[in-house]
Every structure is written in C-alpha cells, then in structure tokens.
Write an enzyme that holds these catalytic residues in place. Structure first.
Site, PDB file in Angstrom:
ATOM      1  N   SER A   4       0.808  -1.226   0.000  1.00 46.94           N
ATOM      2  CA  SER A   4       0.000   0.000   0.000  1.00 46.94           C
ATOM      3  C   SER A   4       0.840   1.275   0.000  1.00 46.94           C
ATOM      4  O   SER A   4       0.305   2.356  -0.238  1.00 46.94           O
ATOM      5  CB  SER A   4      -0.957   0.017   1.196  1.00 46.94           C
ATOM      6  N   LYS A  42       0.304   4.780   6.760  1.00 43.64           N
ATOM      7  CA  LYS A  42      -0.274   5.563   5.661  1.00 43.64           C
ATOM      8  C   LYS A  42       0.128   7.020   5.812  1.00 43.64           C
ATOM      9  O   LYS A  42       0.572   7.463   6.867  1.00 43.64           O
ATOM     10  CB  LYS A  42      -1.817   5.482   5.671  1.00 43.64           C
TER      11      LYS A  42
END
Length: 83
Positions: A4, A42
């Site tokens: 990711s 993230k």
C-alpha cells in the site's frame, strides 16, 4: 508487509523507523489505528469538505481510509531497505 505504500518507496520487507508520538503533521507518514483497531502505515491528510483527517495509501490500487477517531501512534522517520 503489503504494497500500500510502494509509491512512497516503502516496500514489503523494508524496516520503517518510527518515532513514537501521538501527534503528526498533514503529509507525514504515520502509524495509526483504524476504526477496526488495526495498525496501518499511511500518509496523513485532511479533507476540508468532510472536515476530517484521513489515511492515504501511496498506491493507486487502494482507497483512502476515513476514520471516525484518529489515533496516531507514531511518525515514520527512516526506511531501512533490504539488500
């Protein structure tokens, strides 16, 4: 693990050095808890229209994560690559 954050040059198997803190700036790569109480790495952004923070994966194959309560656990400071 996972892919990711590949556009931030963070790949599965890399070691990420995290500074433990509960605050971060917009644009920082953070370790945060999702609403499901799972840790994720993230980039932190703020959505002005929704008036809330969200977690952005650096891979276009994944969607942004909007959380009802933001819980920062640390900020990424360095990446150690495997040879």
């Amino acid at each position: 693990s996972g892919d990711s954050m590949i556009d931030a040059q963070i790949n599965s198997g890399d070691l990420v050095v995290i500074e433990r803190t509960n605050t971060a700036d917009v644009g920082d790569i953070v370790v945060a808890l999702t609403d499901e109480r799972l840790n994720t790495l993230k980039r932190l952004y703020f959505d002005k229209d929704r008036d809330c923070y969200y977690l952005h994966p650096e891979n276009p194959n994944y969607e942004d994560i909007y959380v009802s309560t933001l819980s920062i656990q640390g900020v990424a400071r360095n990446i150690i690559k495997a040879l």
